[in-house]
Design a protein around this motif. Structure first.
Motif, PDB file in Angstrom:
ATOM      1  N   LEU A 193       0.843  -0.905   0.039  1.00  0.00           N
ATOM      2  CA  LEU A 193      -0.223   0.023   0.097  1.00  0.00           C
ATOM      3  C   LEU A 193       0.694   1.165   0.097  1.00  0.00           C
ATOM      4  CD1 LEU A 193      -2.813  -1.173   2.508  1.00  0.00           C
ATOM      5  CD2 LEU A 193      -3.330  -1.040   0.412  1.00  0.00           C
ATOM      6  N   GLY A 194       0.294   2.575  -0.486  1.00  0.00           N
ATOM      7  CA  GLY A 194       1.128   3.612  -0.473  1.00  0.00           C
ATOM      8  C   GLY A 194       1.080   4.129   0.819  1.00  0.00           C
ATOM      9  N   LYS A 195       2.245   5.082   0.986  1.00  0.00           N
ATOM     10  CA  LYS A 195       2.081   5.797   2.561  1.00  0.00           C
ATOM     11  C   LYS A 195       1.058   6.318   2.445  1.00  0.00           C
ATOM     12  CE  LYS A 195       7.464   4.801   2.159  1.00  0.00           C
ATOM     13  NZ  LYS A 195       8.792   6.162   2.296  1.00  0.00           N
ATOM     14  N   LEU A 196       0.856   7.145   3.519  1.00  0.00           N
ATOM     15  CA  LEU A 196      -0.133   7.943   3.610  1.00  0.00           C
ATOM     16  C   LEU A 196       0.533   9.199   4.123  1.00  0.00           C
ATOM     17  CD1 LEU A 196      -3.093   8.575   5.111  1.00  0.00           C
ATOM     18  CD2 LEU A 196      -1.772   8.596   7.384  1.00  0.00           C
ATOM     19  N   LEU A 197      -0.914  10.188   2.942  1.00  0.00           N
ATOM     20  CA  LEU A 197      -0.329  11.435   3.281  1.00  0.00           C
ATOM     21  C   LEU A 197      -0.733  12.194   4.021  1.00  0.00           C
ATOM     22  CD1 LEU A 197      -0.534  11.737  -1.223  1.00  0.00           C
ATOM     23  CD2 LEU A 197       1.796  11.013   0.376  1.00  0.00           C
ATOM     24  N   ILE A 198       0.036  12.521   5.472  1.00  0.00           N
ATOM     25  CA  ILE A 198      -1.138  12.784   6.732  1.00  0.00           C
ATOM     26  C   ILE A 198      -1.773  14.299   6.333  1.00  0.00           C
ATOM     27  CG2 ILE A 198       1.578  13.660   7.518  1.00  0.00           C
ATOM     28  CD1 ILE A 198      -1.682  12.470   9.310  1.00  0.00           C
ATOM     29  N   GLU A 199      -0.698  15.260   4.955  1.00  0.00           N
ATOM     30  CA  GLU A 199      -1.496  16.646   5.064  1.00  0.00           C
ATOM     31  C   GLU A 199      -2.483  16.188   4.371  1.00  0.00           C
ATOM     32  OE1 GLU A 199       1.530  15.457   4.363  1.00  0.00           O
ATOM     33  OE2 GLU A 199       2.804  15.917   5.239  1.00  0.00           O
ATOM     34  N   LYS A 200      -2.734  16.006   3.592  1.00  0.00           N
ATOM     35  CA  LYS A 200      -4.262  15.342   2.922  1.00  0.00           C
ATOM     36  C   LYS A 200      -5.223  15.312   3.445  1.00  0.00           C
ATOM     37  CE  LYS A 200      -3.020  14.359  -2.245  1.00  0.00           C
ATOM     38  NZ  LYS A 200      -2.820  13.797  -3.399  1.00  0.00           N
ATOM     39  N   ALA A 201      -4.549  13.715   4.313  1.00  0.00           N
ATOM     40  CA  ALA A 201      -5.946  13.219   5.772  1.00  0.00           C
ATOM     41  C   ALA A 201      -6.302  14.884   6.103  1.00  0.00           C
ATOM     42  CB  ALA A 201      -4.976  12.537   6.833  1.00  0.00           C
ATOM     43  N   VAL A 202      -5.756  15.555   6.747  1.00  0.00           N
ATOM     44  CA  VAL A 202      -6.193  15.888   7.527  1.00  0.00           C
ATOM     45  C   VAL A 202      -6.492  16.945   6.970  1.00  0.00           C
ATOM     46  CG1 VAL A 202      -4.943  18.472   9.788  1.00  0.00           C
ATOM     47  CG2 VAL A 202      -3.815  15.661   9.339  1.00  0.00           C
ATOM     48  N   ALA A 203      -6.482  17.417   5.877  1.00  0.00           N
ATOM     49  CA  ALA A 203      -6.890  18.784   4.901  1.00  0.00           C
ATOM     50  C   ALA A 203      -9.056  18.246   4.786  1.00  0.00           C
ATOM     51  CB  ALA A 203      -6.638  19.148   3.908  1.00  0.00           C
ATOM     52  N   ALA A 204      -8.583  16.415   4.393  1.00  0.00           N
ATOM     53  CA  ALA A 204      -9.913  16.443   4.570  1.00  0.00           C
ATOM     54  C   ALA A 204     -10.991  15.998   5.704  1.00  0.00           C
ATOM     55  CB  ALA A 204      -9.747  14.768   4.159  1.00  0.00           C
ATOM     56  N   GLY A 205     -10.471  16.407   6.262  1.00  0.00           N
ATOM     57  CA  GLY A 205     -10.948  16.426   8.152  1.00  0.00           C
ATOM     58  C   GLY A 205     -10.889  15.123   8.887  1.00  0.00           C
ATOM     59  N   VAL A 206      -9.591  14.170   8.495  1.00  0.00           N
ATOM     60  CA  VAL A 206     -10.151  13.538   9.204  1.00  0.00           C
ATOM     61  C   VAL A 206      -8.806  13.417  10.248  1.00  0.00           C
ATOM     62  CG1 VAL A 206      -8.786  11.009   9.190  1.00  0.00           C
ATOM     63  CG2 VAL A 206      -9.611  12.021   7.002  1.00  0.00           C
ATOM     64  N   PRO A 207      -9.545  13.351  11.924  1.00  0.00           N
ATOM     65  CA  PRO A 207      -8.359  13.531  12.783  1.00  0.00           C
ATOM     66  C   PRO A 207      -8.034  12.350  13.308  1.00  0.00           C
ATOM     67  CG  PRO A 207     -10.642  12.412  13.581  1.00  0.00           C
ATOM     68  CD  PRO A 207     -11.392  12.467  12.010  1.00  0.00           C
ATOM     69  N   LYS A 208      -6.753  12.895  14.130  1.00  0.00           N
ATOM     70  CA  LYS A 208      -5.298  12.082  14.600  1.00  0.00           C
ATOM     71  C   LYS A 208      -6.590  10.846  15.559  1.00  0.00           C
ATOM     72  CE  LYS A 208      -1.998  15.325  15.144  1.00  0.00           C
ATOM     73  NZ  LYS A 208      -0.341  15.885  16.041  1.00  0.00           N
ATOM     74  N   ILE A 248     -13.574   5.436   5.090  1.00  0.00           N
ATOM     75  CA  ILE A 248     -13.660   5.746   5.716  1.00  0.00           C
ATOM     76  C   ILE A 248     -14.764   6.484   5.808  1.00  0.00           C
ATOM     77  CG2 ILE A 248     -11.684   5.579   7.701  1.00  0.00           C
ATOM     78  CD1 ILE A 248     -11.411   8.378   7.853  1.00  0.00           C
ATOM     79  N   ILE A 249     -15.623   6.542   7.077  1.00  0.00           N
ATOM     80  CA  ILE A 249     -16.922   8.320   6.863  1.00  0.00           C
ATOM     81  C   ILE A 249     -16.100   8.520   8.552  1.00  0.00           C
ATOM     82  CG2 ILE A 249     -19.508   8.319   7.401  1.00  0.00           C
ATOM     83  CD1 ILE A 249     -19.708   5.334   5.954  1.00  0.00           C
ATOM     84  N   LEU A 250     -16.542  10.001   8.110  1.00  0.00           N
ATOM     85  CA  LEU A 250     -16.492  10.762   9.505  1.00  0.00           C
ATOM     86  C   LEU A 250     -17.675  11.679  10.130  1.00  0.00           C
ATOM     87  CD1 LEU A 250     -14.370  13.736   7.503  1.00  0.00           C
ATOM     88  CD2 LEU A 250     -13.416  11.816   8.630  1.00  0.00           C
TER      89      LEU A 250
END
Length: 312
Positions: free
Chosen positions: A155-170, A183-185
């Motif tokens: 699997l590709g590496k998680l692009l943390i900046e993109k995930a955070v920008a999409a509203g995904v919490p830590k 996932i569903i927020l």
């Protein structure tokens, strides 16, 4: 992935080299430890390493010559004594099951774990979420096989900046995305894993060849491999002797790696006639054909890191 050589000799043990066996450490790939061949005194060799017999969950037997299997009954018994209770799968040529079951019956060897013996032919031996293992018959005086271990794309590496920008919490949602799950927020927004991860990464290919003369099957199994492990029983002056006994010279091993477009080659199964002082000449002969070549000794250990093979 790491490879530890327990025995690198040919035919019978010598003061420098035990009979054939190696262990592939796939713990980082979530597959445990896989052994290839189990010559006489393999369990003695393990005592000089950190590898625990109970951790080995798969064994691949290239062929039924004694220097590749005579250590197997003792290893299987000791695995029980040392607390092994997980199932063990053994893959090898027809006749392996009869030999093992007869030996254990006559010696009244009791195993505390499930032993599954798979007698093989050419083709895919097994496939799971992480690996596909393929076998081909080589050219030896009895049926002998080579094995190609192909790791599936990672699997590709998680692009943390993109995930955070999409509203995904830590927290655990990030881990699910990293593992390829959408996932569903809380607000109902769907975040797709592919949108916040990099491109899939190519897995590695490891080829381990049993005793063989130079043959096309070896080249096919080694095609574009990151690492090829090939016997080199003789030097370049002994080509006829090698062919007569179904073995290879170090130049032939190097030629297989070159013709296959492999990245690196480790030569093993070295005749006892070659003493430590002779290895420089063997290495020179092989590297003249394929420069990225190593000669394994007992307890040599190699790792595959970022596509490169390094000696540990």
């Amino acid at each position: 992935m790491e490879v530890s050589f327990l025995g690198t000799g040919a035919g019978m043990p010598s003061k420098q080299r035990n009979t054939s066996s190696l262990v592939i450490n796939l713990a980082a790939e979530e597959e445990g430890y896989w052994m290839v061949d189990c010559g006489e005194a393999t369990q003695h060799q393990l005592l000089h390493t950190t590898i625990k017999p109970r951790k080995i969950n798969k064994i691949f037997i290239t062929h039924l010559h004694g220097d590749h299997i005579f250590g197997l009954p003792g290893f299987l018994g000791s695995r029980s004594f040392l607390g092994g209770d997980e199932p063990l799968d053994i893959y090898g040529p027809p006749g392996l099951n009869e030999w093992l079951m007869t030996t254990m019956r006559l010696t009244k060897t009791h195993l505390t774990y499930t032993l599954r013996v798979h007698e093989i032919t050419e083709g895919i031996l097994f496939e799971n979420d992480h690996f596909t293992v393929t076998a081909k018959q080589l050219q030896h005086v009895i049926p002998s096989y080579g094995f190609r271990l192909e790791q599936k794309p990672l699997l590709g590496k998680l692009l943390i900046e993109k995930a955070v920008a999409a509203g995904v919490p830590k927290g655990p949602l990030l881990q699910k995305l990293k593992q390829g799950e959408d996932i569903i927020l809380e607000d109902g927004t769907v975040v797709r894993s592919q949108d916040v991860t990099g491109d899939p990464q190519k897995g590695f290919i490891l080829t381990v060849l049993g005793d063989t003369s130079f043959c096309e099957a070896s080249i096919e199994l080694a095609r574009q491999a990151d690492l090829v492990i090939h016997e080199a029983t003789f030097d370049s002056e002994m080509g006829k002797l090698a062919a007569d006994y179904g073995h290879s010279t170090i130049v032939e091993a190097a030629s297989v790696a070159k013709m296959a477009g492999a990245n690196a080659l480790i030569a093993n199964h070295i005749s006892a006639r070659f003493l430590p002082g002779d290895l420089a000449l063997l290495l020179e002969q092989g590297q003249a054909v394929f420069p990225n070549l190593f000669i394994a000794n007992d307890f040599s250990k190699y790792a595959l890191q970022d596509g490169r093979v390094i000696e540990l």
